[in-house]
Design an enzyme around this catalytic site. Structure first.
Site, PDB file in Angstrom:
ATOM      1  N   GLU A  80       1.004  -1.285   0.285  1.00 27.51           N
ATOM      2  CA  GLU A  80      -0.335   0.260   0.070  1.00 27.51           C
ATOM      3  C   GLU A  80       0.505   1.313  -0.140  1.00 27.51           C
ATOM      4  OE1 GLU A  80      -2.423  -3.333   3.116  1.00 27.51           O
ATOM      5  OE2 GLU A  80      -0.126  -2.487   2.808  1.00 27.51           O
ATOM      6  N   CYS A 109       0.683   1.241   7.222  1.00 25.28           N
ATOM      7  CA  CYS A 109      -0.695   2.416   6.607  1.00 25.28           C
ATOM      8  C   CYS A 109      -1.464   2.442   6.209  1.00 25.28           C
ATOM      9  CB  CYS A 109      -0.616   0.473   4.984  1.00 25.28           C
ATOM     10  SG  CYS A 109       0.818  -0.169   4.682  1.00 25.28           S
TER      11      CYS A 109
END
Length: 148
Positions: A80, A109
């Site tokens: 991500e 993330c």
């Protein structure tokens, strides 16, 4: 003709991106989309310029650290965050985008996703980090679990 939905299409792309992973513990891929166009992709693995875990081993694995814990001692970057970094490197705004990822994002993330103004995350598998999901919800980021 059996044409895939947008979610099926982009999730399959995230699965393809995951094949580039060099992580020994978990293979993850991500695709960042805006207006049904891919703006970047990412996979988990060592940061640019350093050796891959598959070459030098995994410290978290060696220390028997459970999945979802002690990310700070990992030499890798997550799929991500790599997809968001790639968009930034190429000068593409992530605001209003949709992130397709093969696992629910971790806490770290999730913070990056919220700050990048991504509006929705579509994920396939569950990652053992509940705080990440709570942070996304609190930040107003929609979360959808992909089902085939």
């Amino acid at each position: 003709m059996n044409r895939p939905s947008w979610d099926e299409y982009f999730m399959e792309m995230a699965e393809v991106a995951s094949k580039r992973s060099t992580c020994l513990r978990r293979v993850v891929g991500a695709v960042l989309v805006k207006d049904n166009h891919i703006i970047s992709t990412g996979y988990n693995g060592s940061v640019s310029g350093i050796k891959h875990c598959e070459d030098v081993g995994c410290l978290r694995q060696k220390l028997n650290i459970p999945s979802g814990e002690r990310h700070e001692i990992c030499r890798g970057a997550h799929a991500e965050e790599n997809s968001i970094i790639q968009a930034a490197l190429h000068g593409v705004s992530t605001e209003g985008g949709v992130l397709y990822t093969t696992f629910t994002p971790c806490t770290h993330c999730s913070k990056i996703i919220a700050n990048a103004k991504i509006r929705k995350v579509v994920c396939r598998e569950k990652y053992p980090d509940e705080l990440g999901m709570h942070l996304l919800k609190e930040a107003g980021v929609a979360i959808e679990h992909f089902k085939k």
